[in-house]
Write a protein that holds these residues in place. Structure first.
Motif, mmCIF file in Angstrom:
data_model
loop_
_atom_site.group_PDB
_atom_site.id
_atom_site.type_symbol
_atom_site.label_atom_id
_atom_site.label_comp_id
_atom_site.label_asym_id
_atom_site.label_seq_id
_atom_site.Cartn_x
_atom_site.Cartn_y
_atom_site.Cartn_z
ATOM 1 N N HIS A 46 -75.223 -57.316 -112.477
ATOM 2 C CA HIS A 46 -73.731 -57.899 -112.252
ATOM 3 C C HIS A 46 -72.941 -56.488 -112.372
ATOM 4 C CE1 HIS A 46 -73.206 -58.264 -116.691
ATOM 5 N NE2 HIS A 46 -71.919 -57.734 -116.421
ATOM 6 N N VAL A 47 -71.693 -57.006 -111.584
ATOM 7 C CA VAL A 47 -70.697 -55.880 -111.776
ATOM 8 C C VAL A 47 -69.399 -56.383 -112.429
ATOM 9 C CG1 VAL A 47 -69.304 -54.583 -110.152
ATOM 10 C CG2 VAL A 47 -71.399 -54.945 -109.525
ATOM 11 N N GLY A 48 -68.740 -55.767 -113.223
ATOM 12 C CA GLY A 48 -67.671 -56.138 -113.977
ATOM 13 C C GLY A 48 -66.288 -55.423 -113.399
ATOM 14 N N LEU A 49 -65.338 -56.596 -113.145
ATOM 15 C CA LEU A 49 -64.024 -55.801 -112.462
ATOM 16 C C LEU A 49 -62.990 -56.528 -113.446
ATOM 17 C CD1 LEU A 49 -62.649 -54.854 -110.190
ATOM 18 C CD2 LEU A 49 -62.716 -57.047 -108.897
ATOM 19 N N ARG A 92 -73.841 -61.523 -109.301
ATOM 20 C CA ARG A 92 -72.926 -62.024 -110.192
ATOM 21 C C ARG A 92 -71.796 -60.847 -110.106
ATOM 22 N NH1 ARG A 92 -77.690 -63.949 -112.363
ATOM 23 N NH2 ARG A 92 -77.358 -66.148 -113.113
ATOM 24 N N LEU A 93 -70.732 -61.366 -110.395
ATOM 25 C CA LEU A 93 -69.428 -60.728 -110.508
ATOM 26 C C LEU A 93 -68.720 -61.228 -111.608
ATOM 27 C CD1 LEU A 93 -67.493 -58.290 -109.227
ATOM 28 C CD2 LEU A 93 -66.240 -60.196 -108.177
ATOM 29 N N GLU A 94 -68.283 -60.429 -112.523
ATOM 30 C CA GLU A 94 -67.705 -60.532 -113.757
ATOM 31 C C GLU A 94 -66.191 -60.079 -113.637
ATOM 32 O OE1 GLU A 94 -68.673 -60.508 -118.417
ATOM 33 O OE2 GLU A 94 -69.066 -58.867 -117.416
ATOM 34 N N LEU A 95 -65.495 -61.099 -113.797
ATOM 35 C CA LEU A 95 -63.998 -60.819 -113.717
ATOM 36 C C LEU A 95 -63.550 -60.827 -115.114
ATOM 37 C CD1 LEU A 95 -62.921 -63.107 -110.612
ATOM 38 C CD2 LEU A 95 -63.442 -60.632 -110.469
ATOM 39 N N LEU A 96 -62.789 -59.696 -115.621
ATOM 40 C CA LEU A 96 -62.532 -59.500 -116.874
ATOM 41 C C LEU A 96 -61.010 -59.430 -116.872
ATOM 42 C CD1 LEU A 96 -65.315 -57.077 -117.024
ATOM 43 C CD2 LEU A 96 -65.166 -58.800 -118.975
ATOM 44 N N HIS A 97 -60.324 -59.829 -117.939
ATOM 45 C CA HIS A 97 -59.144 -59.967 -118.115
ATOM 46 C C HIS A 97 -58.913 -59.848 -119.755
ATOM 47 C CE1 HIS A 97 -54.675 -60.653 -118.218
ATOM 48 N NE2 HIS A 97 -54.901 -61.332 -119.111
ATOM 49 N N ARG A 98 -58.118 -58.753 -120.151
ATOM 50 C CA ARG A 98 -57.727 -58.377 -121.339
ATOM 51 C C ARG A 98 -56.348 -58.143 -121.519
ATOM 52 N NH1 ARG A 98 -58.967 -53.544 -125.387
ATOM 53 N NH2 ARG A 98 -58.435 -54.713 -127.393
ATOM 54 N N VAL A 99 -55.536 -58.859 -122.137
ATOM 55 C CA VAL A 99 -53.930 -58.723 -122.467
ATOM 56 C C VAL A 99 -53.768 -57.010 -122.753
ATOM 57 C CG1 VAL A 99 -51.995 -59.292 -124.055
ATOM 58 C CG2 VAL A 99 -53.829 -60.909 -123.824
ATOM 59 N N GLY A 100 -52.688 -56.643 -121.983
ATOM 60 C CA GLY A 100 -52.364 -55.473 -121.986
ATOM 61 C C GLY A 100 -53.078 -54.266 -121.087
ATOM 62 N N SER A 101 -54.072 -54.749 -120.280
ATOM 63 C CA SER A 101 -54.535 -54.216 -119.472
ATOM 64 C C SER A 101 -53.711 -53.474 -118.007
ATOM 65 C CB SER A 101 -55.766 -54.576 -118.777
ATOM 66 O OG SER A 101 -55.567 -55.851 -117.919
ATOM 67 N N ARG A 102 -53.927 -52.642 -117.538
ATOM 68 C CA ARG A 102 -53.099 -52.377 -116.399
ATOM 69 C C ARG A 102 -53.947 -51.731 -115.128
ATOM 70 N NH1 ARG A 102 -52.950 -48.546 -120.287
ATOM 71 N NH2 ARG A 102 -53.278 -46.197 -119.844
ATOM 72 N N PRO A 103 -53.398 -51.520 -114.012
ATOM 73 C CA PRO A 103 -54.228 -51.043 -112.998
ATOM 74 C C PRO A 103 -54.616 -49.397 -113.340
ATOM 75 C CG PRO A 103 -52.200 -52.095 -112.181
ATOM 76 C CD PRO A 103 -52.198 -51.971 -113.688
ATOM 77 N N ALA A 104 -55.770 -49.127 -112.835
ATOM 78 C CA ALA A 104 -56.257 -47.888 -112.832
ATOM 79 C C ALA A 104 -55.530 -47.069 -111.813
ATOM 80 C CB ALA A 104 -57.753 -47.639 -112.321
ATOM 81 N N HIS A 105 -55.020 -47.362 -110.611
ATOM 82 C CA HIS A 105 -54.281 -46.791 -109.631
ATOM 83 C C HIS A 105 -53.272 -47.764 -109.162
ATOM 84 C CE1 HIS A 105 -56.935 -43.453 -109.808
ATOM 85 N NE2 HIS A 105 -57.899 -44.320 -109.508
ATOM 86 N N PRO A 106 -51.970 -47.751 -109.004
ATOM 87 C CA PRO A 106 -50.936 -48.503 -108.556
ATOM 88 C C PRO A 106 -51.543 -49.003 -107.008
ATOM 89 C CG PRO A 106 -50.126 -46.546 -108.656
ATOM 90 C CD PRO A 106 -51.299 -46.224 -109.137
#
Length: 135
Positions: free
Chosen positions: A5-8, A51-65
């Motif tokens: 899978h790939v995680g995003l 499979r595509l794993e969509l991950l969310h963590r509190v406090g994360s931010r974009p790598a690039h705007p």
């Protein structure tokens, strides 16, 4: 060895689950909740088993705007997700209709019989759309 899978990492887990489900014609396979690190995930699976794993963590931010093709090459690590399709213009138009941002219209790729296009998903993740003829 094969890719499992790939995680995003995403900001809006519910919104991106909806968008990527529609984009990949995929369904939710399972979800993950890791309260100790304030992380939740949704794993999508398509008819071919990708499979595509969509991950969310509190406090994360974009790598690039704002992603674009050239900027993606200035950062080490995974730069884009490439989706192989039968008809690049049709897939390109479909992703735009779902809310993707146009970055590069369908054109000839780097090899004979190859067509490519680029879009960004609603959170500006770079997606390459690839078509390869059988020749």
């Amino acid at each position: 060895m094969t890719v499992d899978h790939v995680g995003l990492s995403v900001d809006d887990l519910a919104g991106m689950t909806e968008w990527w489900s529609a984009a990949l014609d995929a369904r939710v396979d399972y979800t993950v909740d890791r309260p100790a690190i304030a992380m939740r995930a949704t794993v999508l699976i398509d008819a071919d088993g990708f499979r595509l794993e969509l991950l969310h963590r509190v406090g994360s931010r974009p790598a690039h705007p704002r992603w674009d093709i050239a900027t993606s090459l200035l950062s080490h690590g995974f730069g884009h997700l490439a989706l192989r399709v039968d008809d690049v213009p049709v897939a390109y138009d479909r992703l735009l209709a779902l809310g993707a941002t146009a970055l590069a219209e369908p054109s000839a790729g780097s090899r004979p019989g190859m067509t490519i296009a680029f879009v960004a998903d609603p959170e500006n993740n770079l997606i390459e759309i690839v078509g390869r003829s059988s020749t």
